[in-house]
Design an enzyme around this catalytic site. Sequence first.
Site, short mmCIF file in Angstrom:
data_model
loop_
_atom_site.label_atom_id
_atom_site.label_comp_id
_atom_site.label_asym_id
_atom_site.label_seq_id
_atom_site.Cartn_x
_atom_site.Cartn_y
_atom_site.Cartn_z
N HIS A 72 -55.93 -22.85 -10.54
CA HIS A 72 -54.75 -23.73 -10.44
C HIS A 72 -55.15 -25.17 -10.13
O HIS A 72 -56.07 -25.41 -9.36
CB HIS A 72 -53.83 -23.25 -9.30
CG HIS A 72 -53.18 -21.94 -9.57
ND1 HIS A 72 -51.96 -21.82 -10.18
CD2 HIS A 72 -53.61 -20.67 -9.32
CE1 HIS A 72 -51.65 -20.53 -10.29
NE2 HIS A 72 -52.63 -19.82 -9.78
N TYR A 188 -44.31 -23.10 -2.70
CA TYR A 188 -43.86 -23.05 -1.31
C TYR A 188 -42.44 -23.62 -1.29
O TYR A 188 -42.22 -24.75 -1.72
CB TYR A 188 -44.74 -23.92 -0.42
CG TYR A 188 -46.17 -23.43 -0.26
CD1 TYR A 188 -47.14 -23.70 -1.23
CD2 TYR A 188 -46.55 -22.72 0.88
CE1 TYR A 188 -48.45 -23.26 -1.07
CE2 TYR A 188 -47.86 -22.27 1.04
CZ TYR A 188 -48.80 -22.54 0.07
OH TYR A 188 -50.10 -22.11 0.23
N PRO A 280 -50.50 -18.33 7.85
CA PRO A 280 -50.94 -18.28 6.45
C PRO A 280 -50.44 -19.44 5.59
O PRO A 280 -50.88 -19.57 4.44
CB PRO A 280 -50.37 -16.94 5.95
CG PRO A 280 -49.30 -16.56 6.90
CD PRO A 280 -49.64 -17.19 8.21
N LYS A 284 -55.64 -20.73 4.76
CA LYS A 284 -56.96 -21.14 5.26
C LYS A 284 -57.79 -20.03 5.90
O LYS A 284 -59.01 -20.18 6.03
CB LYS A 284 -56.78 -22.24 6.33
CG LYS A 284 -56.28 -23.55 5.78
CD LYS A 284 -57.35 -24.23 4.97
CE LYS A 284 -56.84 -25.47 4.30
NZ LYS A 284 -57.51 -25.75 3.04
N TYR A 372 -55.55 -29.36 1.66
CA TYR A 372 -55.29 -28.03 1.10
C TYR A 372 -56.53 -27.55 0.34
O TYR A 372 -56.90 -26.36 0.42
CB TYR A 372 -54.08 -28.08 0.16
CG TYR A 372 -53.57 -26.69 -0.21
CD1 TYR A 372 -52.57 -26.08 0.54
CD2 TYR A 372 -54.10 -25.99 -1.29
CE1 TYR A 372 -52.12 -24.80 0.22
CE2 TYR A 372 -53.66 -24.71 -1.61
CZ TYR A 372 -52.67 -24.13 -0.86
OH TYR A 372 -52.23 -22.86 -1.17
P1 RFL Z 1 -60.77 -9.27 9.20
O1 RFL Z 1 -60.44 -9.31 7.77
O2 RFL Z 1 -59.67 -8.98 10.16
O3 RFL Z 1 -61.94 -8.20 9.38
C1 RFL Z 1 -62.38 -7.79 10.67
C2 RFL Z 1 -62.98 -6.40 10.53
O4 RFL Z 1 -63.45 -5.98 11.81
C3 RFL Z 1 -63.03 -4.63 12.04
N1 RFL Z 1 -62.97 -4.39 13.48
C4 RFL Z 1 -63.93 -3.76 14.18
N2 RFL Z 1 -65.09 -3.24 13.80
C5 RFL Z 1 -65.86 -2.67 14.75
N3 RFL Z 1 -65.50 -2.59 16.06
C6 RFL Z 1 -64.34 -3.11 16.49
N4 RFL Z 1 -63.97 -3.02 17.77
C7 RFL Z 1 -63.48 -3.72 15.53
N5 RFL Z 1 -62.27 -4.33 15.60
C8 RFL Z 1 -61.98 -4.72 14.35
C9 RFL Z 1 -61.69 -4.52 11.33
O5 RFL Z 1 -61.35 -3.19 11.03
C10 RFL Z 1 -61.95 -5.38 10.08
O6 RFL Z 1 -62.47 -4.59 9.03
O7 RFL Z 1 -61.45 -10.62 9.68
P2 RFL Z 1 -62.42 -11.64 8.88
O8 RFL Z 1 -63.53 -10.89 8.20
O9 RFL Z 1 -62.72 -12.70 9.85
O10 RFL Z 1 -61.51 -12.22 7.70
C11 RFL Z 1 -60.39 -13.03 7.97
C12 RFL Z 1 -59.32 -12.88 6.89
O11 RFL Z 1 -59.06 -11.50 6.68
C13 RFL Z 1 -58.02 -13.60 7.25
O12 RFL Z 1 -58.29 -14.84 7.83
C14 RFL Z 1 -57.14 -13.85 6.00
O13 RFL Z 1 -56.65 -12.64 5.47
C15 RFL Z 1 -55.96 -14.75 6.36
N6 RFL Z 1 -55.01 -14.95 5.25
C16 RFL Z 1 -55.27 -15.88 4.26
N7 RFL Z 1 -56.44 -16.58 4.25
C17 RFL Z 1 -56.73 -17.43 3.23
O14 RFL Z 1 -57.80 -18.07 3.26
N8 RFL Z 1 -55.88 -17.62 2.15
C18 RFL Z 1 -54.70 -16.94 2.08
O15 RFL Z 1 -54.00 -17.07 1.08
C19 RFL Z 1 -54.34 -16.06 3.17
N9 RFL Z 1 -53.18 -15.37 3.15
C20 RFL Z 1 -53.82 -14.21 5.22
C21 RFL Z 1 -52.91 -14.46 4.14
C22 RFL Z 1 -53.51 -13.26 6.19
C23 RFL Z 1 -52.33 -12.54 6.13
N10 RFL Z 1 -52.09 -11.56 7.12
C24 RFL Z 1 -51.57 -10.28 6.87
C25 RFL Z 1 -52.57 -11.77 8.46
C26 RFL Z 1 -51.71 -13.76 4.07
C27 RFL Z 1 -51.40 -12.82 5.07
C28 RFL Z 1 -50.07 -12.12 4.95
C1 PHB Z 2 -51.04 -15.14 -0.90
O1 PHB Z 2 -51.12 -15.12 -2.14
O2 PHB Z 2 -51.07 -14.08 -0.26
C2 PHB Z 2 -50.89 -16.42 -0.20
C3 PHB Z 2 -50.87 -17.62 -0.92
C4 PHB Z 2 -50.73 -18.82 -0.24
C5 PHB Z 2 -50.59 -18.82 1.13
C6 PHB Z 2 -50.60 -17.63 1.84
C7 PHB Z 2 -50.75 -16.42 1.18
O3 PHB Z 2 -50.41 -19.99 1.78
#
Ligand code: RFL
Ligand code: PHB
Length: 377
Positions: A72, A188, A280, A284, A372
């Site tokens: 994009h 958004y 979110p 980031k 961004y």
């Molecule tokens: P994770 O992915 O939470 O992985 C951590 C891992 O550690 C395990 N764990 C353990 N293992 C051993 N012993 C323990 N005591 C433990 N406790 C936990 C867990 O089971 C897991 O497997 O962290 P990590 O690797 O730092 O990654 C971070 C990302 O997952 C997170 O920041 C993103 O998903 C955030 N996020 C977004 N980030 C973006 O850059 N772009 C996006 O578009 C975006 N959209 C989002 C998001 C997060 C969302 N949610 C649900 C929080 C959209 C949503 C809805």
């Molecule tokens: C997503 O596709 O899950 C998504 C995209 C943009 C955001 C957050 C989540 O800012």
Amino acid sequence: MRTQVGIVGAGPAGLLLAEMLHRHGVDSVVVEKHSRAHVLGRIRAGVLEPTTVDVLRENGLAERLDRDGNVHDGVRIVRSGGGFLIDINLHCGKRFVAYGQTNLQDDLFAAADRRRAAIITEAADVRLDGTSIVFKTGRVDCDFIAGCDGFHGISRDSIPAKREYEKVYPFGWLGILSETPPLPEIAYCHSPRGFALASQRSPMLSRYYIQVPLDTRIEDWPDARFWAEIKARFPRDWADAIVIGPSIEKSIAPLRSYVAEPMSHGRLFLAGDAAHIVPPTGAKGLNLAVSDVYYLSRALAEYYRTGSMALLDAYSETALRRVWAAVRVSWYLTTLLHRFPDASPFDERAQEYELAYLESSEHAQAALAEQYAGLPL
Ligand code: RFL
Ligand code: PHB
């Protein structure tokens, strides 16, 4: 077992760190508390910064991303009576990619399998004991520990006297995944009914979110209600273009900003959500996990190559500069685009005029585009 770097958590941060260390000839063992299926089943991020894509490419992890990711030029901000593109390609000469975290997580496990990496899953009662990772059925003795265990992990507890910065927002996001063609752009939407977001995973997989109160129960949101609400939030022409269908996943995430400082103590280093959480809105979180891992892998590689602790000593400060830039813009976009239940008429007016300013000013759009897109490493 004994290894050089013990990694707690097999999320994107943990698995990417293991790959990058391997490329530098550094051994690691990953200890994860859940099963692989559970880790792969979590639907989360969708937007990758250009810098993140570069890091994945440089480490041979972008083959499928380059094939299937949807590139994009910018993101659209829409509201009734207006809308504009934050044109990242125009302002920064960079483009970002929509690619699901689920796919990236799958690519990382596949890379780990190819080199028969040591990943222990379903480890119960994981705890840190100095530079050892101890769990119910074993222990890994290490030179260093990387806490990549997410926001609810245990590693952060081992950083004494840390400073914690937190902001809890009075709403969450209800998200659905649906096997329908997504809108062509990531949009958004600011509306008096609350924020909404249209995103995507692939040509036949869309991801939508709506802002909901914190006490919302998923049972109260059958698909029909979700579609009616998101269409009521988007301006008419956008709403008409949203293709509806059954949801294949539905979940609620509360919105929060959190940073723990410092991100290291002795031989323990935190990376990703273990150290910080962003709402979110700025897309980031995953990108920050990747930049932390970039700095940490470089510092560990330097140590094993030269014996110098200089980059490891500077890790927390280096990573936090980028973390706070992302924390700030995520907070800004959250504040700009959501409806706050406790907003005064003054707050609402200021928000409207901030949006109008952003719509009218190329300079303001360029500044937002730069943030961004993500700062360079
Ligand atoms: P994770 O992915 O939470 O992985 C951590 C891992 O550690 C395990 N764990 C353990 N293992 C051993 N012993 C323990 N005591 C433990 N406790 C936990 C867990 O089971 C897991 O497997 O962290 P990590 O690797 O730092 O990654 C971070 C990302 O997952 C997170 O920041 C993103 O998903 C955030 N996020 C977004 N980030 C973006 O850059 N772009 C996006 O578009 C975006 N959209 C989002 C998001 C997060 C969302 N949610 C649900 C929080 C959209 C949503 C809805
Ligand atoms: C997503 O596709 O899950 C998504 C995209 C943009 C955001 C957050 C989540 O800012």
